[in-house]
Write a protein that holds these residues in place. Structure first.
Motif, PDB file in Angstrom:
ATOM      1  N   ARG A  18       0.893  -1.314  -0.024  1.00 20.97           N
ATOM      2  CA  ARG A  18       0.180  -0.082   0.277  1.00 20.97           C
ATOM      3  C   ARG A  18       0.459   1.823   0.147  1.00 20.97           C
ATOM      4  NH1 ARG A  18      -4.036  -2.052   4.335  1.00 20.97           N
ATOM      5  NH2 ARG A  18      -5.051  -3.450   3.158  1.00 20.97           N
ATOM      6  N   PHE A  19       1.769   1.430   0.863  1.00 20.99           N
ATOM      7  CA  PHE A  19       2.706   2.628   0.990  1.00 20.99           C
ATOM      8  C   PHE A  19       3.024   2.544  -0.682  1.00 20.99           C
ATOM      9  CE2 PHE A  19       7.234   3.707   1.610  1.00 20.99           C
ATOM     10  CZ  PHE A  19       6.522   5.325   1.672  1.00 20.99           C
ATOM     11  N   ALA A  20       4.345   2.270  -1.352  1.00 24.26           N
ATOM     12  CA  ALA A  20       4.400   1.332  -2.100  1.00 24.26           C
ATOM     13  C   ALA A  20       3.830   1.876  -3.260  1.00 24.26           C
ATOM     14  CB  ALA A  20       5.603   0.462  -2.692  1.00 24.26           C
ATOM     15  N   GLN A  21       2.263   1.650  -3.654  1.00 23.55           N
ATOM     16  CA  GLN A  21       1.589   2.623  -3.948  1.00 23.55           C
ATOM     17  C   GLN A  21       0.832   3.909  -3.985  1.00 23.55           C
ATOM     18  OE1 GLN A  21      -1.744  -0.838  -4.868  1.00 23.55           O
ATOM     19  NE2 GLN A  21      -0.609  -2.405  -5.403  1.00 23.55           N
ATOM     20  N   SER A  22       1.271   4.561  -2.456  1.00 22.67           N
ATOM     21  CA  SER A  22       0.566   5.435  -2.486  1.00 22.67           C
ATOM     22  C   SER A  22       1.367   6.479  -2.642  1.00 22.67           C
ATOM     23  CB  SER A  22       0.747   5.775  -0.814  1.00 22.67           C
ATOM     24  OG  SER A  22       1.784   6.013  -0.645  1.00 22.67           O
ATOM     25  N   PRO A  23       1.406   7.996  -3.199  1.00 20.65           N
ATOM     26  CA  PRO A  23       2.001   9.388  -4.054  1.00 20.65           C
ATOM     27  C   PRO A  23       3.162   9.476  -2.692  1.00 20.65           C
ATOM     28  CG  PRO A  23      -0.936   9.648  -3.927  1.00 20.65           C
ATOM     29  CD  PRO A  23      -0.509   7.996  -2.744  1.00 20.65           C
ATOM     30  N   ALA A  24       2.501   9.356  -1.994  1.00 18.68           N
ATOM     31  CA  ALA A  24       4.184   9.794  -0.727  1.00 18.68           C
ATOM     32  C   ALA A  24       5.771   9.186  -1.172  1.00 18.68           C
ATOM     33  CB  ALA A  24       3.245   9.248   0.557  1.00 18.68           C
ATOM     34  N   SER A  25       5.110   7.142  -1.539  1.00 16.95           N
ATOM     35  CA  SER A  25       6.508   6.529  -2.107  1.00 16.95           C
ATOM     36  C   SER A  25       7.114   7.352  -2.962  1.00 16.95           C
ATOM     37  CB  SER A  25       6.119   5.699  -2.175  1.00 16.95           C
ATOM     38  OG  SER A  25       4.749   6.032  -3.337  1.00 16.95           O
ATOM     39  N   ARG A  26       6.448   8.202  -3.728  1.00 10.05           N
ATOM     40  CA  ARG A  26       7.255   9.128  -5.324  1.00 10.05           C
ATOM     41  C   ARG A  26       8.713   9.492  -4.743  1.00 10.05           C
ATOM     42  NH1 ARG A  26       4.532  13.497  -8.683  1.00 10.05           N
ATOM     43  NH2 ARG A  26       6.347  13.367 -10.635  1.00 10.05           N
ATOM     44  N   ARG A  27       8.857  10.295  -3.700  1.00 11.60           N
ATOM     45  CA  ARG A  27       9.626  10.888  -3.026  1.00 11.60           C
ATOM     46  C   ARG A  27      11.201  10.055  -2.695  1.00 11.60           C
ATOM     47  NH1 ARG A  27      10.601  12.120   2.252  1.00 11.60           N
ATOM     48  NH2 ARG A  27       8.718  11.517   3.819  1.00 11.60           N
ATOM     49  N   PHE A  28      10.918   8.695  -2.568  1.00 12.59           N
ATOM     50  CA  PHE A  28      11.651   8.066  -2.417  1.00 12.59           C
ATOM     51  C   PHE A  28      12.808   6.496  -4.048  1.00 12.59           C
ATOM     52  CE2 PHE A  28       9.374   7.853   1.576  1.00 12.59           C
ATOM     53  CZ  PHE A  28      10.249   7.553   2.122  1.00 12.59           C
ATOM     54  N   ILE A  29      11.875   7.324  -4.485  1.00 12.75           N
ATOM     55  CA  ILE A  29      11.973   6.746  -5.677  1.00 12.75           C
ATOM     56  C   ILE A  29      13.813   6.715  -6.582  1.00 12.75           C
ATOM     57  CG2 ILE A  29      12.012   6.584  -8.926  1.00 12.75           C
ATOM     58  CD1 ILE A  29       9.227   6.748  -8.184  1.00 12.75           C
ATOM     59  N   PRO A  30      13.736   8.314  -6.495  1.00  9.29           N
ATOM     60  CA  PRO A  30      14.958   8.586  -6.677  1.00  9.29           C
ATOM     61  C   PRO A  30      16.556   8.180  -5.797  1.00  9.29           C
ATOM     62  CG  PRO A  30      14.405  10.526  -6.886  1.00  9.29           C
ATOM     63  CD  PRO A  30      13.808   9.681  -6.422  1.00  9.29           C
ATOM     64  N   ARG A  31      15.570   8.148  -4.128  1.00  7.94           N
ATOM     65  CA  ARG A  31      16.882   7.200  -3.301  1.00  7.94           C
ATOM     66  C   ARG A  31      17.427   5.579  -3.559  1.00  7.94           C
ATOM     67  NH1 ARG A  31      15.561   8.218   2.503  1.00  7.94           N
ATOM     68  NH2 ARG A  31      15.220  10.417   1.978  1.00  7.94           N
ATOM     69  N   PHE A  32      15.631   5.199  -4.212  1.00 10.14           N
ATOM     70  CA  PHE A  32      15.831   4.196  -4.117  1.00 10.14           C
ATOM     71  C   PHE A  32      16.569   2.943  -5.429  1.00 10.14           C
ATOM     72  CE2 PHE A  32      13.963  -0.356  -6.458  1.00 10.14           C
ATOM     73  CZ  PHE A  32      13.140  -1.216  -5.186  1.00 10.14           C
ATOM     74  N   ALA A  33      16.450   4.042  -6.579  1.00 13.53           N
ATOM     75  CA  ALA A  33      17.448   3.796  -7.643  1.00 13.53           C
ATOM     76  C   ALA A  33      18.723   3.830  -7.602  1.00 13.53           C
ATOM     77  CB  ALA A  33      17.000   4.800  -8.588  1.00 13.53           C
ATOM     78  N   ARG A  34      19.178   4.962  -6.391  1.00 13.14           N
ATOM     79  CA  ARG A  34      20.491   5.127  -6.924  1.00 13.14           C
ATOM     80  C   ARG A  34      21.569   3.622  -5.463  1.00 13.14           C
ATOM     81  NH1 ARG A  34      19.219  10.336  -5.655  1.00 13.14           N
ATOM     82  NH2 ARG A  34      19.066   9.960  -3.082  1.00 13.14           N
ATOM     83  N   MET A  35      20.281   3.325  -4.633  1.00 14.21           N
ATOM     84  CA  MET A  35      20.432   2.743  -4.036  1.00 14.21           C
ATOM     85  C   MET A  35      20.973   1.337  -4.209  1.00 14.21           C
ATOM     86  SD  MET A  35      18.510   0.754  -0.175  1.00 14.21           S
ATOM     87  CE  MET A  35      18.304   2.584   0.504  1.00 14.21           C
ATOM     88  N   TYR A  36      19.972   0.683  -5.535  1.00 19.60           N
ATOM     89  CA  TYR A  36      20.382  -0.377  -5.811  1.00 19.60           C
ATOM     90  C   TYR A  36      21.146  -0.539  -6.950  1.00 19.60           C
ATOM     91  CZ  TYR A  36      17.094  -2.584  -1.724  1.00 19.60           C
ATOM     92  OH  TYR A  36      17.092  -3.250  -0.772  1.00 19.60           O
ATOM     93  N   GLY A  37      21.572   0.582  -7.677  1.00 17.78           N
ATOM     94  CA  GLY A  37      21.697   1.281  -9.061  1.00 17.78           C
ATOM     95  C   GLY A  37      21.386   0.987 -10.002  1.00 17.78           C
ATOM     96  N   ILE A  38      20.149   0.620  -9.710  1.00 14.03           N
ATOM     97  CA  ILE A  38      19.321   0.374 -11.161  1.00 14.03           C
ATOM     98  C   ILE A  38      19.813   1.565 -12.596  1.00 14.03           C
ATOM     99  CG2 ILE A  38      16.813   0.602 -11.454  1.00 14.03           C
ATOM    100  CD1 ILE A  38      16.155  -0.056  -8.807  1.00 14.03           C
ATOM    101  N   ARG A  39      19.524   0.893 -13.568  1.00 22.06           N
ATOM    102  CA  ARG A  39      19.919   1.553 -14.663  1.00 22.06           C
ATOM    103  C   ARG A  39      18.826   2.513 -15.395  1.00 22.06           C
ATOM    104  NH1 ARG A  39      23.492  -2.349 -18.152  1.00 22.06           N
ATOM    105  NH2 ARG A  39      23.633  -0.654 -19.484  1.00 22.06           N
ATOM    106  N   THR A  40      19.031   3.348 -14.584  1.00 23.89           N
ATOM    107  CA  THR A  40      18.052   4.568 -15.341  1.00 23.89           C
ATOM    108  C   THR A  40      17.964   4.691 -16.522  1.00 23.89           C
ATOM    109  OG1 THR A  40      19.326   5.784 -14.058  1.00 23.89           O
ATOM    110  CG2 THR A  40      17.523   5.481 -12.970  1.00 23.89           C
ATOM    111  N   GLU A  41      18.352   5.097 -16.803  1.00 23.04           N
ATOM    112  CA  GLU A  41      18.795   5.132 -18.943  1.00 23.04           C
ATOM    113  C   GLU A  41      17.822   4.405 -19.008  1.00 23.04           C
ATOM    114  OE1 GLU A  41      22.581   2.591 -17.534  1.00 23.04           O
ATOM    115  OE2 GLU A  41      21.392   3.954 -16.805  1.00 23.04           O
TER     116      GLU A  41
END
Length: 262
Positions: free
Chosen positions: A24-47
């Motif tokens: 539920r949290f991951a699907q809420s608008p409040a989770s949006r601000r964690f996206i850049p941190r999540f991407a950096r933490m796991y080294g996700i290839r955002t490109e």
């Protein structure tokens, strides 16, 4: 002592209601601000992502992202069985009289993995590949062969972690967790795509619209957070590539081996 405590904590946290809260949290608008941190933490290839980070409305939407066209190449050989996911292979080998041997030190029976389906008889001397998706990976699941979906089954269950700890320390996680099983009839026989849920996975979902006639590389389903796919082939229908073994990292569309054609 430490492992016993970790097992106990994992047992307690494997309840579906905890995963639902996380979902539920991951699907809420409040989770949006964690996206850049999540991407950096796991080294996700955002490109590789279909959209820019700021275009995703929730963490869940980012996690289940599609890729830009052309980011994955699907092997064009009609006889090739491809990886349905980006993943680390954590187990692979022949099925021995209905038993998958030594996946992180544990054995599994095809009967329990496939929820005692009548179809298990055809897989008792087949081949298995266990594909683990970490949070870093692209989480859409694709069809490994051209064919026809002949059955879909949902198996309710727990949500234990399917990482190194879960597979080694928890009892037979792959056959106790929630599963979505798709059986695909192809030119050489049948393949079973077993999608295994995991801790903090709110659901496994089929891609819409559902189709019975499927093409290799076509979207089949997706995970909301990391999990595992177990790919099974029927007896005598598959020859693995020479380097197919635990520890190999593969990408969706990559050839895992060849189907046996008559």
């Amino acid at each position: 002592m430490a492992n016993w405590l970790l097992r106990l904590m994992t047992e307690l946290s494997s309840r579906k209601w905890i995963s639902r809260l996380t979902g539920r949290f991951a699907q809420s608008p409040a989770s949006r601000r964690f996206i850049p941190r999540f991407a950096r933490m796991y080294g996700i290839r955002t490109e590789e992502a279909e959209k820019r980070l700021d275009e995703y409305a929730t963490l869940n939407e980012f996690f289940t992202r599609r890729l830009k066209p052309g980011m994955r190449t699907v092997d064009s050989d009609p006889a090739a069985l491809i990886s349905p996911v980006d993943a680390l292979i954590t187990g692979a080998g022949p099925i021995r009289t209905g038993t998958i041997l030594n996946v992180k030190g544990q054995d599994y029976t095809i009967d329990e993995l496939l929820n005692r389906s009548p179809r298990t008889e055809s897989y008792k001397d087949g081949y298995y590949i266990v594909l683990y998706l970490s949070p870093t990976d692209y989480h859409r699941i694709h069809t490994p062969v051209d064919g026809v979906i002949v059955e879909r089954e949902h198996v309710p269950g727990k949500v234990y972690p399917v990482n190194e700890f879960g597979l080694r320390q928890m009892r037979r996680v792959l056959s106790r967790n929630e599963r979505l099983i798709t059986y695909i009839r192809h030119g050489s026989g049948e393949a079973a795509v077993v999608k295994v849920g995991a801790m903090n996975v709110s659901s496994i979902k089929y891609a819409e619209p559902k189709r019975d006639q499927v093409s290799k590389g076509e979207e089949l389903a997706y995970f909301e957070f990391g999990s595992t796919v177990v790919l099974l082939t029927e007896d005598g229908t598959f020859v693995p590539r020479n380097d197919l073994q635990p520890g190999l990292k593969v990408r969706m569309g990559e050839k895992l081996g060849m189907l046996v054609t008559e």
